[in-house]
Design a protein around this motif. Structure first.
Motif, PDB file in Angstrom:
ATOM      1  N   ILE A 186      11.137 -84.244   3.143  1.00 27.46           N
ATOM      2  CA  ILE A 186       9.825 -84.829   3.444  1.00 27.46           C
ATOM      3  C   ILE A 186       9.417 -85.830   2.368  1.00 27.46           C
ATOM      4  O   ILE A 186       8.858 -86.895   2.665  1.00 27.46           O
ATOM      5  CB  ILE A 186       8.771 -83.712   3.582  1.00 27.46           C
ATOM      6  CG1 ILE A 186       9.005 -82.927   4.873  1.00 27.46           C
ATOM      7  CG2 ILE A 186       7.357 -84.282   3.558  1.00 27.46           C
ATOM      8  CD1 ILE A 186       8.107 -81.718   5.022  1.00 27.46           C
ATOM      9  N   SER A 187       9.715 -85.513   1.123  1.00 28.20           N
ATOM     10  CA  SER A 187       9.323 -86.390   0.019  1.00 28.20           C
ATOM     11  C   SER A 187      10.098 -87.694   0.035  1.00 28.20           C
ATOM     12  O   SER A 187       9.568 -88.741  -0.351  1.00 28.20           O
ATOM     13  CB  SER A 187       9.510 -85.668  -1.309  1.00 28.20           C
ATOM     14  OG  SER A 187       8.681 -84.525  -1.351  1.00 28.20           O
ATOM     15  N   ALA A 188      11.352 -87.641   0.469  1.00 29.84           N
ATOM     16  CA  ALA A 188      12.117 -88.878   0.640  1.00 29.84           C
ATOM     17  C   ALA A 188      11.460 -89.752   1.707  1.00 29.84           C
ATOM     18  O   ALA A 188      11.321 -90.973   1.537  1.00 29.84           O
ATOM     19  CB  ALA A 188      13.557 -88.554   1.013  1.00 29.84           C
ATOM     20  N   VAL A 189      11.026 -89.119   2.797  1.00 32.55           N
ATOM     21  CA  VAL A 189      10.322 -89.862   3.849  1.00 32.55           C
ATOM     22  C   VAL A 189       8.998 -90.396   3.314  1.00 32.55           C
ATOM     23  O   VAL A 189       8.581 -91.518   3.646  1.00 32.55           O
ATOM     24  CB  VAL A 189      10.094 -88.953   5.080  1.00 32.55           C
ATOM     25  CG1 VAL A 189       9.307 -89.701   6.154  1.00 32.55           C
ATOM     26  CG2 VAL A 189      11.429 -88.467   5.640  1.00 32.55           C
ATOM     27  N   ASN A 190       8.329 -89.617   2.463  1.00 31.50           N
ATOM     28  CA  ASN A 190       7.074 -90.086   1.868  1.00 31.50           C
ATOM     29  C   ASN A 190       7.271 -91.366   1.071  1.00 31.50           C
ATOM     30  O   ASN A 190       6.451 -92.291   1.143  1.00 31.50           O
ATOM     31  CB  ASN A 190       6.491 -88.996   0.961  1.00 31.50           C
ATOM     32  CG  ASN A 190       5.827 -87.880   1.739  1.00 31.50           C
ATOM     33  OD1 ASN A 190       5.449 -88.045   2.892  1.00 31.50           O
ATOM     34  ND2 ASN A 190       5.697 -86.721   1.119  1.00 31.50           N
ATOM     35  N   ILE A 191       8.334 -91.434   0.301  1.00 31.99           N
ATOM     36  CA  ILE A 191       8.614 -92.646  -0.481  1.00 31.99           C
ATOM     37  C   ILE A 191       8.867 -93.823   0.447  1.00 31.99           C
ATOM     38  O   ILE A 191       8.385 -94.947   0.221  1.00 31.99           O
ATOM     39  CB  ILE A 191       9.818 -92.409  -1.415  1.00 31.99           C
ATOM     40  CG1 ILE A 191       9.471 -91.398  -2.503  1.00 31.99           C
ATOM     41  CG2 ILE A 191      10.278 -93.728  -2.045  1.00 31.99           C
ATOM     42  CD1 ILE A 191       8.401 -91.856  -3.475  1.00 31.99           C
ATOM     43  N   LEU A 195       0.810 -84.927   2.463  1.00 28.37           N
ATOM     44  CA  LEU A 195       0.922 -86.331   2.052  1.00 28.37           C
ATOM     45  C   LEU A 195       1.612 -87.160   3.126  1.00 28.37           C
ATOM     46  O   LEU A 195       1.219 -88.303   3.398  1.00 28.37           O
ATOM     47  CB  LEU A 195       1.693 -86.424   0.729  1.00 28.37           C
ATOM     48  CG  LEU A 195       2.017 -87.836   0.233  1.00 28.37           C
ATOM     49  CD1 LEU A 195       0.744 -88.645   0.018  1.00 28.37           C
ATOM     50  CD2 LEU A 195       2.833 -87.773  -1.054  1.00 28.37           C
ATOM     51  N   LEU A 196       2.650 -86.598   3.757  1.00 26.73           N
ATOM     52  CA  LEU A 196       3.376 -87.313   4.807  1.00 26.73           C
ATOM     53  C   LEU A 196       2.425 -87.778   5.903  1.00 26.73           C
ATOM     54  O   LEU A 196       2.441 -88.963   6.303  1.00 26.73           O
ATOM     55  CB  LEU A 196       4.460 -86.403   5.388  1.00 26.73           C
ATOM     56  CG  LEU A 196       5.143 -86.884   6.674  1.00 26.73           C
ATOM     57  CD1 LEU A 196       5.889 -88.184   6.436  1.00 26.73           C
ATOM     58  CD2 LEU A 196       6.082 -85.807   7.214  1.00 26.73           C
ATOM     59  N   PHE A 197       1.565 -86.893   6.384  1.00 27.61           N
ATOM     60  CA  PHE A 197       0.712 -87.256   7.512  1.00 27.61           C
ATOM     61  C   PHE A 197      -0.510 -88.057   7.082  1.00 27.61           C
ATOM     62  O   PHE A 197      -1.068 -88.810   7.893  1.00 27.61           O
ATOM     63  CB  PHE A 197       0.334 -85.987   8.280  1.00 27.61           C
ATOM     64  CG  PHE A 197       1.522 -85.363   8.957  1.00 27.61           C
ATOM     65  CD1 PHE A 197       2.043 -85.922  10.107  1.00 27.61           C
ATOM     66  CD2 PHE A 197       2.156 -84.265   8.397  1.00 27.61           C
ATOM     67  CE1 PHE A 197       3.161 -85.377  10.711  1.00 27.61           C
ATOM     68  CE2 PHE A 197       3.275 -83.710   8.999  1.00 27.61           C
ATOM     69  CZ  PHE A 197       3.784 -84.278  10.163  1.00 27.61           C
ATOM     70  N   ILE A 198      -0.900 -87.955   5.821  1.00 27.74           N
ATOM     71  CA  ILE A 198      -1.939 -88.856   5.310  1.00 27.74           C
ATOM     72  C   ILE A 198      -1.402 -90.279   5.245  1.00 27.74           C
ATOM     73  O   ILE A 198      -2.076 -91.244   5.640  1.00 27.74           O
ATOM     74  CB  ILE A 198      -2.428 -88.378   3.932  1.00 27.74           C
ATOM     75  CG1 ILE A 198      -3.325 -87.153   4.083  1.00 27.74           C
ATOM     76  CG2 ILE A 198      -3.190 -89.486   3.212  1.00 27.74           C
ATOM     77  CD1 ILE A 198      -3.819 -86.577   2.777  1.00 27.74           C
ATOM     78  N   PHE A 245      -2.178 -89.090  15.461  1.00 28.17           N
ATOM     79  CA  PHE A 245      -1.112 -88.122  15.191  1.00 28.17           C
ATOM     80  C   PHE A 245      -1.143 -87.675  13.732  1.00 28.17           C
ATOM     81  O   PHE A 245      -0.994 -86.487  13.431  1.00 28.17           O
ATOM     82  CB  PHE A 245       0.243 -88.743  15.522  1.00 28.17           C
ATOM     83  CG  PHE A 245       1.410 -87.852  15.219  1.00 28.17           C
ATOM     84  CD1 PHE A 245       1.727 -86.780  16.038  1.00 28.17           C
ATOM     85  CD2 PHE A 245       2.211 -88.082  14.100  1.00 28.17           C
ATOM     86  CE1 PHE A 245       2.799 -85.949  15.753  1.00 28.17           C
ATOM     87  CE2 PHE A 245       3.278 -87.260  13.802  1.00 28.17           C
ATOM     88  CZ  PHE A 245       3.576 -86.189  14.636  1.00 28.17           C
ATOM     89  N   GLY A 246      -1.339 -88.631  12.812  1.00 31.87           N
ATOM     90  CA  GLY A 246      -1.382 -88.287  11.386  1.00 31.87           C
ATOM     91  C   GLY A 246      -2.524 -87.343  11.062  1.00 31.87           C
ATOM     92  O   GLY A 246      -2.339 -86.316  10.402  1.00 31.87           O
ATOM     93  N   PHE A 300      -2.795 -83.966  -5.122  1.00 34.04           N
ATOM     94  CA  PHE A 300      -1.466 -84.508  -4.843  1.00 34.04           C
ATOM     95  C   PHE A 300      -1.475 -85.509  -3.690  1.00 34.04           C
ATOM     96  O   PHE A 300      -0.756 -86.520  -3.728  1.00 34.04           O
ATOM     97  CB  PHE A 300      -0.498 -83.362  -4.509  1.00 34.04           C
ATOM     98  CG  PHE A 300       0.914 -83.810  -4.255  1.00 34.04           C
ATOM     99  CD1 PHE A 300       1.792 -84.000  -5.319  1.00 34.04           C
ATOM    100  CD2 PHE A 300       1.374 -84.033  -2.964  1.00 34.04           C
ATOM    101  CE1 PHE A 300       3.090 -84.412  -5.097  1.00 34.04           C
ATOM    102  CE2 PHE A 300       2.678 -84.437  -2.734  1.00 34.04           C
ATOM    103  CZ  PHE A 300       3.539 -84.633  -3.799  1.00 34.04           C
ATOM    104  N   GLU A 301      -2.284 -85.250  -2.659  1.00 39.63           N
ATOM    105  CA  GLU A 301      -2.258 -86.099  -1.462  1.00 39.63           C
ATOM    106  C   GLU A 301      -2.710 -87.533  -1.733  1.00 39.63           C
ATOM    107  O   GLU A 301      -2.427 -88.430  -0.922  1.00 39.63           O
ATOM    108  CB  GLU A 301      -3.132 -85.483  -0.369  1.00 39.63           C
ATOM    109  CG  GLU A 301      -2.561 -84.212   0.241  1.00 39.63           C
ATOM    110  CD  GLU A 301      -2.806 -82.968  -0.582  1.00 39.63           C
ATOM    111  OE1 GLU A 301      -2.388 -81.877  -0.171  1.00 39.63           O
ATOM    112  OE2 GLU A 301      -3.435 -83.086  -1.657  1.00 39.63           O
TER     113      GLU A 301
END
Length: 709
Positions: free
Chosen positions: A329-334, A377-380, A405-406, A566-567
C-alpha cells in the motif's frame, strides 16, 4: 510578547498523582497533599527524585511497600543523543542502601545495548534507599536487585518528554503502575512556543548560509531531468519504498504485530479470510481464557475497529503474507503522491517530495506495520487526486466517482478522517456540486454505498446499525474533554490535550526526517512567499485540520512518531520542496542559490539515511513483541500461558499464532483466565477449559519452562 513568554516560563504548576494498589498519594510542588493507605504491611518507603525530563514513568515497588515519588521541575541538562557509560550512570543514580540489604546491582537497558555493573557500598546503620536522581534522556530500565531475593527489587521505566518510540515496554514479569505528571496548560504552551522558536531559528540559519553567496561570480549550469529519467523515477521510487518497508517488516518487525491495535486488525482479517464477519465465543464461563485488548468477546468474537484495514489485510492473510500488505500500500501511496504533487508543482518537485517522504523514518516504520494509517493515507490521496482534478475539469464524472470512492472507503478505515476530509473538500466544491449536480451526485451515491456497508457491518456485530464495535468496546473512547479512555474512564482536560500535542510535536521533529530538529521545518516559511503560496495555505489548512481534530483525542498516539498525523504528513515534505523552489525568487541576486540549497538538502538526506540505519535495530522486538519459538508439544495441544496479568505482550505474542476459530493444532489460553486489564476478576480453574477441549494435550508455559499437565 516578552512578557507573555516570561509568564509562560513561570506559570507552572507541577502535580503528580500516584496510584499503587491501595495507596493513593498526591504531591504538588514537593508538598504532600493527600495520602490514603490501607492493608499494607512493613512499609519501608523507597523515595525516587526525578529531575526535569520525565513526563511519565512506570514503577514496580518492593513487595508490600509503598513507592513515593517526588517530582521537581529541576534545571538539570539531559543527555540527549549521548550514550553514557556504566560509571556515568552510577554517578547519576546516587543510591544509598538499607542496612538490611547488602550489595546491589543496577542494570541499565537501552533499546540497542545492555550492560550490567556491580558495586559494593559500605552500609552504615540507619541508611536506606533515599533517592535516585535520574537525568537520562533515552528510555531506560534501572533494576535495583536487593540481595538474592529477586522479588525484592525496584524496576523503573522512564519515558522522556522527547521520544520516538511512543510506548515503552514494561519490565518483563512485573506489574507496572502508570504515574502521570500533570502540568498546567501554560507549561505545554511554553513547550510549543519554544518549538516554533526553534523552527524560526532554523530558517535564520538557512538565511545565514545563503546570504554569503550573493557575492559569488561563478555560475553552475542548470540540470534538466528528461522525460525518460522522470518516468524511471516515477516507477522506481515506489518499488524502492516497497523493498525497504518489506525488509523492515520481515527482518525488524519479524512479520508480527507490535501493538494491541495491530493484533485486533490481524485478528479480524483472519475472520474475514474464512468468509465470516465474526467468530463465535466460547461459553460465557470460558471466554476470559482468550480475552485480548481491543477485541470484543461477548458471544460473538471480533475486533473493535472498522472493517476497512482488516479487509485489506485479508488479501495478505489468504496468501499467508499479511505483513506485506502495508508495504505494498505504501508503494502505491508514493506513486499516487507523485501523480497528485504533479498537479500542484512541477514534476521535478513532485519527485523530490516523494523522495523526502520515502526516506522518512516515520513513514517507513508506520508503512512496515499492521496499522491502519497507510491504508487511510491511500484513500485520502485518492480522494484528494479526484478533488484536484475536479477543480480543473468539474465535468469529468470519473473524478467525482474517485472522490466519492476515496472518502467512502476511508469511512471503513478511519471514519473520523472521512468526516474531516468530506468537510474540508465540501467548502470549495459547494458551487461545483450544484452546477454539476448530476456528476456530483455520483460521488454522493458512492459515499452512501460505503455508509450502508458500515451500517450493515455494525448491525451484524452490535445489533444496531448506528452503534459501531468501537463504541460497544468502550463508551469513553471518543473525542472531546471529560471522562475518556480505552478501557477505563479518566479525566481528559485541556492541559492533557496540550501535553499530547507537545508529545506529538517533539515526536514529529525527532522522527520525520531525523535531521537536527530545528531544521525540520526550516524551509517551510519560504513556501508562503512565492507563487505557491495559495496552494501552501490550502495544504497547511488540511494539515492543521487533522492536527486540530486529534487535539481533542485523549491519547497522544505517538508510535514510531506522531501516528495520528500520519495521513497528512506528506504535506510537510511538499511544503519543504515548495520553500526550496521559492528561494531563487526571494534571493534573485544569488546566482547559485539552488545549488547551495540542494546541497544542504542532499546533505540532510544523507544524514537521514545514516541516522535511520543507526536507530533501526532498536525497533527489533519493539514493545516486547517477538515471534515465539516452536514448542515441543504433542498436537492437538492447548497451552496455558502464565504471567499474563501484568503485561499484554506476555499473552499477545502467543495469541497471534492461533485463529479466532480455535481449530489450529496448537491454541494458547490465559493461565487461570488472568487478564492484564481486568485484574479485579477472580481466577478461573484451568480444568474447566480442559474439559471443554478434552481431545487435546495440555501444557502450561511458565517463562521458558514448558510442562505437560
Amino acid at each position: 510578547m516578552l512578557l507573555i513568554i516570561f509568564w509562560l516560563s513561570i506559570g507552572r504548576k507541577v502535580e503528580l498523582e500516584i496510584h499503587t494498589g491501595s495507596v493513593s498519594t498526591v504531591w504538588q510542588n514537593n508538598k504532600l497533599l493527600v495520602q490514603r493507605q490501607s492493608n499494607l504491611e512493613n512499609i519501608n518507603s523507597a523515595s525516587l527524585f526525578i529531575q526535569n525530563d520525565a513526563d511519565a514513568i512506570w514503577v514496580t515497588p518492593f513487595r508490600n511497600q509503598e513507592v513515593r515519588i517526588f517530582y521537581t521541575n529541576g534545571q538539570s541538562e539531559s543527555l540527549y543523543f549521548k550514550k553514557p557509560t556504566a560509571s556515568d550512570l552510577i554517578e547519576q543514580l546516587k543510591l544509598q542502601l538499607s542496612p538490611s540489604h547488602p550489595p546491589f546491582a543496577a542494570k541499565v537497558l537501552y533499546r540497542d545495548q545492555s550492560f550490567t555493573t556491580q558495586l559494593t557500598i559500605p552500609i552504615k546503620n540507619g541508611e536506606r534507599i533515599e533517592k535516585i536522581v535520574l537525568t537520562l534522556w533515552n528510555p531506560t530500565e534501572i533494576k535495583i536487585e536487593i540481595g538474592t531475593d529477586s522479588e525484592k527489587s525496584l524496576s523503573l521505566w522512564a519515558r522522556p518528554k522527547i521520544h520516538h518510540d511512543g510506548t515503552i515496554t514494561t519490565p518483563l514479569g512485573t506489574t507496572p503502575f502508570m504515574l502521570s505528571v500533570n502540568k498546567s496548560s501554560s507549561y505545554y504552551l511554553q513547550i510549543i512556543l519554544s518549538l516554533l522558536t526553534r523552527s524560526i531559528f532554523g530558517t535564520f540559519i538557512l538565511l545565514g548560509i545563503f546570504l554569503p553567496f550573493t557575492k559569488l561570480k561563478f555560475t553552475v549550469p542548470k540540470f534538466h531531468l528528461g522525460k525518460f529519467s522522470q518516468q524511471i523515477l516515477v516507477y522506481s521510487l515506489p518499488i524502492i519504498v516497497f523493498l525497504i518497508t518489506s525488509y523492515i517488516a520481515v527482518n525488524y518487525f519479524e512479520k508480527i504485530p507490535h501493538s494491541q491495535d495491530e493484533v485486533a486488525y490481524l485478528f479480524q482479517a483472519k475472520i474475514f479470510s474464512r468468509g465470516e464477519l465474526f467468530a463465535y465465543s466460547l461459553p460465557n464461563d470460558l471466554r476470559r481464557f482468550f480475552d485480548h485488548e481491543f477485541i470484543i468477546n461477548d458471544g460473538q468474537w471480533f475486533g473493535k475497529y472498522p472493517p476497512g484495514t482488516s479487509l485489506l489485510l485479508t488479501v495478505g492473510e489468504l496468501f499467508r503474507i499479511p505483513y506485506l500488505i502495508n508495504p505494498l500500500i505504501s508503494a502505491v501511496n508514493i506513486f499516487i503522491l507523485i501523480k497528485l504533487a504533479k498537479k500542484i508543482v512541477p514534476v521535478h518537485m513532485a519527485l523530490l517530495t516523494a523522495i523526502l517522504l520515502g526516506l522518512s523514518p516515520f513513514f517507513l516504520l508506520i508503512s512496515s506495520s499492521y496499522l491502519s494509517h497507510p491504508s487511510a493515507l491511500l484513500f485520502i490521496l485518492l480522494s484528494l487526486l479526484g478533488f484536484v482534478n475536479i477543480q480543473n475539469n468539474p465535468n469529468n464524472k470519473q473524478e467525482w466517482v474517485l472522490l466519492g470512492f476515496g472518502i467512502g472507503f476511508l469511512s471503513l478505515i478511519r471514519p473520523i478522517n472521512a468526516v474531516l476530509i468530506g468537510v474540508v473538500f465540501a467548502i470549495p466544491l459547494v458551487k461545483s456540486f450544484f452546477q454539476y449536480f448530476r456528476n456530483a451526485s455520483l460521488a454522493l451515491f458512492v459515499v452512501l454505498i460505503f455508509l450502508a456497508i458500515n451500517m450493515f457491518y455494525n448491525f451484524n456485530l452490535t445489533g444496531n446499525p448506528f452503534l459501531s464495535p468501537y463504541q460497544l468496546y468502550s463508551k469513553y473512547d471518543m473525542l472531546g474533554f471529560g471522562i475518556r479512555g480505552t478501557d477505563f474512564g479518566s479525566e481528559f482536560a485541556l492541559s492533557d490535550a496540550f501535553r499530547n500535542f507537545s508529545f506529538n510535536i517533539h515526536s514529529l521533529l525527532d522522527m520525520l526526517f531525523r535531521w537536527p530538529s530545528f531544521l525540520t521545518l526550516a524551509f517551510i516559511p519560504f513556501a508562503f512567499m512565492g507563487r505557491f503560496r495559495k496552494k501552501a495555505f490550502f495544504l497547511t489548512l488540511l494539515f492543521i485540520s487533522q492536527v486540530g481534530l486529534y487535539f481533542f483525542h485523549f491519547h497522544e498516539g505517538t508510535f514510531y512518531g506522531p501516528r495520528f498525523w500520519f495521513e497528512v504528513i506528506w504535506i510537510i515534505p511538499l511544503l519543504t520542496v515548495m520553500g526550496l523552489a521559492t528561494l531563487p525568487r526571494i534571493f534573485p541576486s544569488v546566482r547559485n542559490i539552488l545549488l547551495v540549497s540542494h546541497t544542504i538538502l542532499i546533505t540532510l538526506l544523507i544524514f537521514t539515511i545514516i541516522n535511520f540505519a543507526y536507530i533501526l535495530p532498536q525497533f527489533k522486538g519493539f514493545n516486547g513483541m517477538q515471534p515465539i519459538s516452536t514448542l515441543p508439544v504433542k498436537t492437538p495441544a492447548l497451552i496455558f500461558i502464565s504471567d499474563v496479568d501484568d503485561n499484554w505482550v506476555n499473552y499477545s505474542r502467543y495469541f497471534i499464532e492461533q485463529n479466532p476459530f480455535l481449530d489450529t493444532p496448537v491454541i494458547f489460553a490465559r493461565d487461570q483466565a488472568l487478564h492484564n486489564i481486568s485484574n479485579s476478576l477472580p481466577p478461573l480453574s484451568n480444568t474447566s477449559l480442559m474439559r471443554f477441549f478434552s481431545d487435546r494435550y495440555f501444557y502450561i508455559l511458565r517463562g521458558n519452562s514448558l510442562s505437560e499437565i
